[in-house]
Design a protein around this motif. Structure first.
Motif: not given
Length: 158
Positions: A12-21
Motif C-alpha cells: 500500500n505504501d509503495a502504491l501511494v508513492m507510485i500514484s503520486e507520480n
C-alpha cells in the motif's frame, strides 16, 4: 504484525508513492498471483478503478488477445455455445435478465426455422405419397404444399 499484514502495508505504501507520480486521472492496480494457488491471489486497486479498463489495458498493452486462449474466454464461449444449443432445442432458457438470453434467442429462432422446414417437408411427403391405389392426394393440396415449400426455400436463402 503478521507477514501478510506487513506485505499489505508495504504494498500500500509503495502504491501511494507510485500514484503520486502518475497523471492525475490515472488509476493503479497491483495483482499478485501464484500459479495453481488462487487462494493466494492478491488484488490491490485504487478507489473508482474500472476492472473493465484494466482488462482493456492488458488487452492493448499486455498481450491479452481475443485470439489467445484462457479459462475465462473459454468459459464465456462455452456459455454462448450452450445457450445457442439449448435455444435451438427450446429448453432450459436462462433467466430473463441474463446476458446469454440473446444467444438463447438466436438458437431458438434457428430451431423454429428448422421445425418449420421439417414440418413443410413432412407435409409435402404426406400429400405426394401415393395411396394403396397409386393415387396422389388432391391436386390443390399438393400444389399448395409445393408452393409453401418453395416460399420457405426462398425465405431461407435470403
Amino acid at each position: 504484525m503478521s507477514a501478510t499484514n506487513r506485505f499489505h502495508q508495504v504494498a500500500n505504501d509503495a502504491l501511494v508513492m507510485i500514484s503520486e507520480n502518475l497523471n492525475p486521472d490515472a488509476k493503479l492496480a497491483l495483482v499478485i498471483y501464484t500459479p495453481g494457488e488462487p487462494e493466494l491471489d492478491i488484488v490491490l486497486k485504487d478507489g473508482g478503478l474500472s476492472v473493465d479498463e484494466v482488462v482493456n489495458t492488458l488487452r492493448r498493452r499486455g498481450g491479452l488477445s481475443l485470439d489467445g486462449d484462457n479459462v475465462y474466454k473459454r468459459s464465456v464461449c462455452d456459455v454462448i455455445i450452450g445457450a445457442l444449443a439449448t435455444g435451438k432445442q427450446n429448453n432450459n432458457p436462462p433467466p430473463a435478465d441474463h446476458w446469454s438470453l440473446e444467444f438463447w434467442d438466436i438458437g431458438r429462432a434457428e430451431g423454429a426455422q428448422r421445425d418449420e422446414l421439417v414440418a413443410a417437408l413432412e407435409h409435402l411427403v404426406t400429400v405426394t405419397t401415393p395411396d394403396a391405389n397409386g393415387q396422389i392426394g388432391a391436386e390443390e393440396e399438393h400444389l399448395a404444399s409445393l408452393d409453401h415449400a418453395r416460399a420457405l426455400i426462398r425465405l431461407h436463402r435470403a
